[in-house]
Design an enzyme around this catalytic site. Sequence first.
Site: not given
Ligand code: NDP
Length: 479
Positions: A44, A49, A52, A179, A183, A462, A467
């Site tokens: 984080c 976080c 970022k 995410y 982002e 407002h 709102e």
């Molecule tokens: P996520 O699991 O959210 O997303 C991973 C992405 O990669 C998905 O779109 C997935 O596709 C894709 N993917 C997975 N494997 C492959 C592959 N082999 N080839 C191509 N695409 C692939 O992970 P993140 O790394 O984005 O984030 C991890 C976690 O960190 C989040 O779930 C969240 O809990 C936390 N986080 C929270 C944030 C916040 O609160 N703002 C910010 C950043 C992270 P598919 O959908 O098809 O599985």
Amino acid sequence: MSTFDYDLFVIGGGSGGVRAARVAAGEAGAKVALAEEDRYGGTCVIRGCVPKKLMVFASGYGGMVEEATHYGWDMLNRGFDWQTFSGHLNTELDRLEGVYRKLLAGSGVTTYDARARLKDPHTVELSTGETFTAKHILVATGGRPVRPDLPNAHLGIVSDDIFHLEQLPKSILIIGGGYIACEFACILAGLGVEVTQYYRGAQILRGFDDEARGLIAESMRELGVDLHTGTNIVEMGCYRGEDDDGMDAPVEATQYAMPVSDAPREGPLKVKSTNGKIKVFDQVLFATGRRPNSDDMGLEEVGVTLGRGGAVEVDEYSQTKVPSIYAIGDVTDRVNLTPVAIREGMAFVETVFNGNPTKVDHDLIPSAVFTQPELGTVGLTEEQARDREPIEVYCASFCPMQSAFADKPGRVLMKLIVSQESRKVLGCHIVAPGAGEMIQLAGIAIKMGATKEDFDRTVAVHPTMSEEIVTMRKPTRTA
Ligand code: NDP
């Protein structure tokens, strides 16, 4: 008199581990040690976080300058300087790490800058060679980004690397639709990088409300992100084209046929995608998910069981199969969010040191995706809710006053999902600038079980975007 060196040994100095150690030592009076092999603050603070969000702020200023000129300001945007920003970022991260170290020391926690492994259910062995015994051991080692298994994937970067780039790439390909992918697509586009994003599924942000996902995708494209859904990377390599006069120029597949060299990373990269095309990018970012940090820790050897992807298996009290060993945060792969890891750490201390068994409540957790605009969400999506019971859906989508005045495109979305039977608001989804701030407050009402009529009784503030949340009188649809 305890026969152990410590009452508690925490492995991992991220948000969850540090909070548990501090509270156990400072408030419950336990003798606590903590080992961290990298920087204090964890994902984080050091590579997630916090940096970022600072990049989100940085990326927003360019658009603000543009908007300000419509409001009559005479402003000159000379562009973004990565070196200036990253210098300030590193200073801030050093400061924060210092704060974490001070907080631990101030609570009486002994820290070891070392990697820790389990030797037995009560013994921890450090990379320094020292061993310590503890009545309880808390595993809070977090997770790490993973690259997909494809040729030359090591040539691309992961989210951890973004903060250490010596310079911003001119062009980048982001793989993934979660995410982190979304982002960073917005952040980097806002900083002036040419961003292409490949997502293998039909729509980004799987698991979120469909309407919100659609609007975020539309907004990202308006921001300049070249988003390709239903597309994935197949393989990649170093681009060695001699006549290359642009970073995003398509290259003839026959000319640069795969497989390619796995020479050390230098210069641009060529990427072959599922549509058969080969394109060239300065950088490739894999945002393809994260994996728990449970490897080579001696966990299974002492009887701790690991589940899917290496997640440490725990019960509702964060206790593993070995009674003296607990685990919290991303290493357990429950809800991978900082505030959840902190809650799990606090519940662990309450359970183990205060004699008050406390389960962590993982229901109705508000969260935000820091895209531009942001997505704030709590509770059920329309799709999840309508599979469970009859619902009413209230939606308002409009151009917000501030950007409409500046002739900027872009809509916001305010959406409530309401149970027809109980009248409770089951879900709230907001796509808007500042949605992260809004959803925190809406989350309180929804966690308290507010009904649609409770929302209606609340007088609007407002003029604001939010709102609309209390002024949507008629359902847009029922399902
Ligand atoms: P996520 O699991 O959210 O997303 C991973 C992405 O990669 C998905 O779109 C997935 O596709 C894709 N993917 C997975 N494997 C492959 C592959 N082999 N080839 C191509 N695409 C692939 O992970 P993140 O790394 O984005 O984030 C991890 C976690 O960190 C989040 O779930 C969240 O809990 C936390 N986080 C929270 C944030 C916040 O609160 N703002 C910010 C950043 C992270 P598919 O959908 O098809 O599985």
